[in-house]
Motif scaffolding. Sequence first.
Motif, PDB file in Angstrom:
ATOM      1  N   THR A   1       1.114  -1.148  -0.130  1.00  0.00           N
ATOM      2  CA  THR A   1      -0.093  -0.244  -0.062  1.00  0.00           C
ATOM      3  C   THR A   1       0.773   1.173   0.112  1.00  0.00           C
ATOM      4  OG1 THR A   1      -0.101   0.581   1.973  1.00  0.00           O
ATOM      5  CG2 THR A   1      -1.465  -1.748   1.546  1.00  0.00           C
ATOM      6  N   GLU A   2       0.641   2.228  -0.341  1.00  0.00           N
ATOM      7  CA  GLU A   2       1.368   3.787  -0.712  1.00  0.00           C
ATOM      8  C   GLU A   2       1.279   3.791   1.212  1.00  0.00           C
ATOM      9  OE1 GLU A   2      -1.890   7.098  -1.883  1.00  0.00           O
ATOM     10  OE2 GLU A   2      -0.540   6.027  -3.568  1.00  0.00           O
ATOM     11  N   GLY A   3       1.158   3.418   2.458  1.00  0.00           N
ATOM     12  CA  GLY A   3       1.694   3.802   3.864  1.00  0.00           C
ATOM     13  C   GLY A   3       1.162   4.030   4.456  1.00  0.00           C
ATOM     14  N   LEU A   4       0.180   4.748   3.835  1.00  0.00           N
ATOM     15  CA  LEU A   4      -1.580   5.645   5.136  1.00  0.00           C
ATOM     16  C   LEU A   4      -1.639   5.027   5.512  1.00  0.00           C
ATOM     17  CD1 LEU A   4      -1.336   8.779   2.332  1.00  0.00           C
ATOM     18  CD2 LEU A   4       0.374   7.836   4.306  1.00  0.00           C
ATOM     19  N   ASP A   5      -2.235   3.737   5.020  1.00  0.00           N
ATOM     20  CA  ASP A   5      -3.827   3.644   5.742  1.00  0.00           C
ATOM     21  C   ASP A   5      -2.561   1.495   5.952  1.00  0.00           C
ATOM     22  OD1 ASP A   5      -6.095   2.186   7.085  1.00  0.00           O
ATOM     23  OD2 ASP A   5      -7.344   2.850   6.003  1.00  0.00           O
ATOM     24  N   VAL A   6      -3.616   0.918   6.155  1.00  0.00           N
ATOM     25  CA  VAL A   6      -3.181  -0.394   6.706  1.00  0.00           C
ATOM     26  C   VAL A   6      -4.377  -1.402   6.077  1.00  0.00           C
ATOM     27  CG1 VAL A   6      -2.412  -2.637   7.857  1.00  0.00           C
ATOM     28  CG2 VAL A   6      -1.752  -0.343   8.615  1.00  0.00           C
ATOM     29  N   LYS A   7      -4.712  -2.409   5.103  1.00  0.00           N
ATOM     30  CA  LYS A   7      -5.506  -3.493   4.699  1.00  0.00           C
ATOM     31  C   LYS A   7      -5.979  -3.837   5.794  1.00  0.00           C
ATOM     32  CE  LYS A   7      -5.366  -2.450  -0.557  1.00  0.00           C
ATOM     33  NZ  LYS A   7      -5.913  -2.264  -0.300  1.00  0.00           N
TER      34      LYS A   7
ATOM     35  N   HIS B   1      11.927  13.530   4.682  1.00  0.00           N
ATOM     36  CA  HIS B   1      12.234  15.659   4.807  1.00  0.00           C
ATOM     37  C   HIS B   1      11.482  15.020   6.537  1.00  0.00           C
ATOM     38  CE1 HIS B   1      15.026  16.275   2.581  1.00  0.00           C
ATOM     39  NE2 HIS B   1      14.166  16.598   1.204  1.00  0.00           N
ATOM     40  N   GLY B   2      11.101  14.148   7.253  1.00  0.00           N
ATOM     41  CA  GLY B   2      10.600  13.676   8.311  1.00  0.00           C
ATOM     42  C   GLY B   2       8.850  13.787   8.411  1.00  0.00           C
ATOM     43  N   ARG B   3       8.185  13.994   7.154  1.00  0.00           N
ATOM     44  CA  ARG B   3       7.214  13.298   6.574  1.00  0.00           C
ATOM     45  C   ARG B   3       6.444  12.434   5.813  1.00  0.00           C
ATOM     46  NH1 ARG B   3       6.004  19.687   4.023  1.00  0.00           N
ATOM     47  NH2 ARG B   3       6.568  21.518   5.898  1.00  0.00           N
ATOM     48  N   PRO B   4       5.207  12.354   5.986  1.00  0.00           N
ATOM     49  CA  PRO B   4       4.753  10.623   5.270  1.00  0.00           C
ATOM     50  C   PRO B   4       5.072  11.231   3.408  1.00  0.00           C
ATOM     51  CG  PRO B   4       2.857  11.371   6.255  1.00  0.00           C
ATOM     52  CD  PRO B   4       3.974  12.207   6.837  1.00  0.00           C
ATOM     53  N   ALA B   5       5.841  10.207   3.595  1.00  0.00           N
ATOM     54  CA  ALA B   5       6.327   9.828   1.340  1.00  0.00           C
ATOM     55  C   ALA B   5       5.564   8.629   1.180  1.00  0.00           C
ATOM     56  CB  ALA B   5       8.021   9.940   1.333  1.00  0.00           C
ATOM     57  N   PRO B   6       4.073   8.392   0.076  1.00  0.00           N
ATOM     58  CA  PRO B   6       3.661   7.926  -0.357  1.00  0.00           C
ATOM     59  C   PRO B   6       3.506   7.750  -1.984  1.00  0.00           C
ATOM     60  CG  PRO B   6       2.349   9.581  -0.458  1.00  0.00           C
ATOM     61  CD  PRO B   6       3.145   9.889   0.295  1.00  0.00           C
ATOM     62  N   GLU B   7       5.064   8.289  -1.730  1.00  0.00           N
ATOM     63  CA  GLU B   7       6.060   8.451  -3.532  1.00  0.00           C
ATOM     64  C   GLU B   7       7.153   7.605  -3.852  1.00  0.00           C
ATOM     65  OE1 GLU B   7       7.504  11.479  -1.697  1.00  0.00           O
ATOM     66  OE2 GLU B   7       5.584  11.434  -1.455  1.00  0.00           O
ATOM     67  N   LEU B   8       6.901   6.757  -2.366  1.00  0.00           N
ATOM     68  CA  LEU B   8       7.989   6.100  -2.192  1.00  0.00           C
ATOM     69  C   LEU B   8       7.782   4.562  -1.614  1.00  0.00           C
ATOM     70  CD1 LEU B   8      10.081   7.638   0.177  1.00  0.00           C
ATOM     71  CD2 LEU B   8      11.108   7.914  -1.756  1.00  0.00           C
ATOM     72  N   SER B   9       6.179   4.759  -2.463  1.00  0.00           N
ATOM     73  CA  SER B   9       5.861   3.588  -2.091  1.00  0.00           C
ATOM     74  C   SER B   9       5.684   2.297  -3.726  1.00  0.00           C
ATOM     75  CB  SER B   9       4.069   3.180  -1.565  1.00  0.00           C
ATOM     76  OG  SER B   9       3.654   3.387  -2.402  1.00  0.00           O
TER      77      SER B   9
ATOM     78  N   ALA C   1      10.710   2.533 -12.263  1.00  0.00           N
ATOM     79  CA  ALA C   1      10.448   3.928 -12.086  1.00  0.00           C
ATOM     80  C   ALA C   1      10.731   3.677 -10.349  1.00  0.00           C
ATOM     81  CB  ALA C   1       9.255   3.473 -12.663  1.00  0.00           C
ATOM     82  N   ASN C   2      10.522   2.565  -9.489  1.00  0.00           N
ATOM     83  CA  ASN C   2      10.752   3.118  -7.997  1.00  0.00           C
ATOM     84  C   ASN C   2      11.863   3.170  -7.595  1.00  0.00           C
ATOM     85  OD1 ASN C   2      10.980   1.659  -5.255  1.00  0.00           O
ATOM     86  ND2 ASN C   2       9.365   2.324  -5.648  1.00  0.00           N
ATOM     87  N   LEU C   3      12.902   2.734  -8.468  1.00  0.00           N
ATOM     88  CA  LEU C   3      14.233   3.131  -8.338  1.00  0.00           C
ATOM     89  C   LEU C   3      14.054   4.529  -8.556  1.00  0.00           C
ATOM     90  CD1 LEU C   3      15.870  -0.168  -9.762  1.00  0.00           C
ATOM     91  CD2 LEU C   3      15.981   0.801  -7.434  1.00  0.00           C
ATOM     92  N   TRP C   4      13.987   5.291  -9.745  1.00  0.00           N
ATOM     93  CA  TRP C   4      13.627   6.313  -9.595  1.00  0.00           C
ATOM     94  C   TRP C   4      14.069   7.618  -9.386  1.00  0.00           C
ATOM     95  CZ3 TRP C   4      16.379   9.368 -13.394  1.00  0.00           C
ATOM     96  CH2 TRP C   4      16.350  10.903 -13.678  1.00  0.00           C
ATOM     97  N   VAL C   5      12.683   6.765  -8.206  1.00  0.00           N
ATOM     98  CA  VAL C   5      12.450   7.905  -7.327  1.00  0.00           C
ATOM     99  C   VAL C   5      13.098   8.111  -5.929  1.00  0.00           C
ATOM    100  CG1 VAL C   5      10.335   8.299  -5.760  1.00  0.00           C
ATOM    101  CG2 VAL C   5      10.036   8.164  -8.240  1.00  0.00           C
TER     102      VAL C   5
END
Length: 245
Positions: free
Chosen positions: A148-154, A181-189, A198-202
């Motif tokens: 998941t994007e890490g903001l919730d849990v299935k 930088h200390g903030r949630p980063a769903p773009e890393l999921s 694409a994930n490695l690029w980020v």
Amino acid sequence: MAVVLFVIRSVFVVVWILSGLLTELLVFPLLSHRWRQCVVGAWSRGLLALCGVRVRVLGQPLRKDPGLWVANHVSWVDIFVLNCVRTTSFVAKSDIRRWPVIGLLVAWAGTLFIDRGRRHAVREACRQITGCFQQGDVVGLFPEGTTTEGLDVKPFHSGLFEAAVQARVPVQPVALRYLRHGRPAPELSFVGEQTLVANLWVLLGAWGVAVECRFLPPIVPDAESRRGDLAGRCHALVQQAVQSS
């Protein structure tokens, strides 16, 4: 700047991955189980350092004796993050074994692959998990069954909790949070149809990346424990930790 950082890190990561594969082929056959675990742990810490990922450990992880770590699943990085804390045998879907390069690495890291399409897959996986417990290992489980994007849990699948119930080993919920930088980063999921490249690029082009591992108090099954109840309790604890942090 992100492009330059990506290129530099990519070169070192490729070399590090090749060193890991060579170690598996040439060195592992000569090592005992304990020394293999030491090598995998050190290699995982090196990989994350080269990727620019810091690991923050909160709480008291099980450092000795067998146990089951159950965590939310955000990325392929999760396996190596938990290996930094304690070398862990993981349970993962069989299709991960077929991922380019990463499949080889997670197999090397001691992953137990489960084919959910097979009739007796869960029973066989429980048998393998029990074998790990008998060696004194901690087993890592991602019971959501997907990332998941890490903001919730299935919801957690409960089948593989049976191994811990039968063996009466502690089950420790683990909440993983990816931060930038200390903030949630769903773009890393690593979710959906995103490719590994694409994930490695980020990831490799990012500054200030950290993964927070919050180890919650272990739950010790007893004679009255049921796997469904245990899975539900762990899910509630992990979800609360992910959403409240």
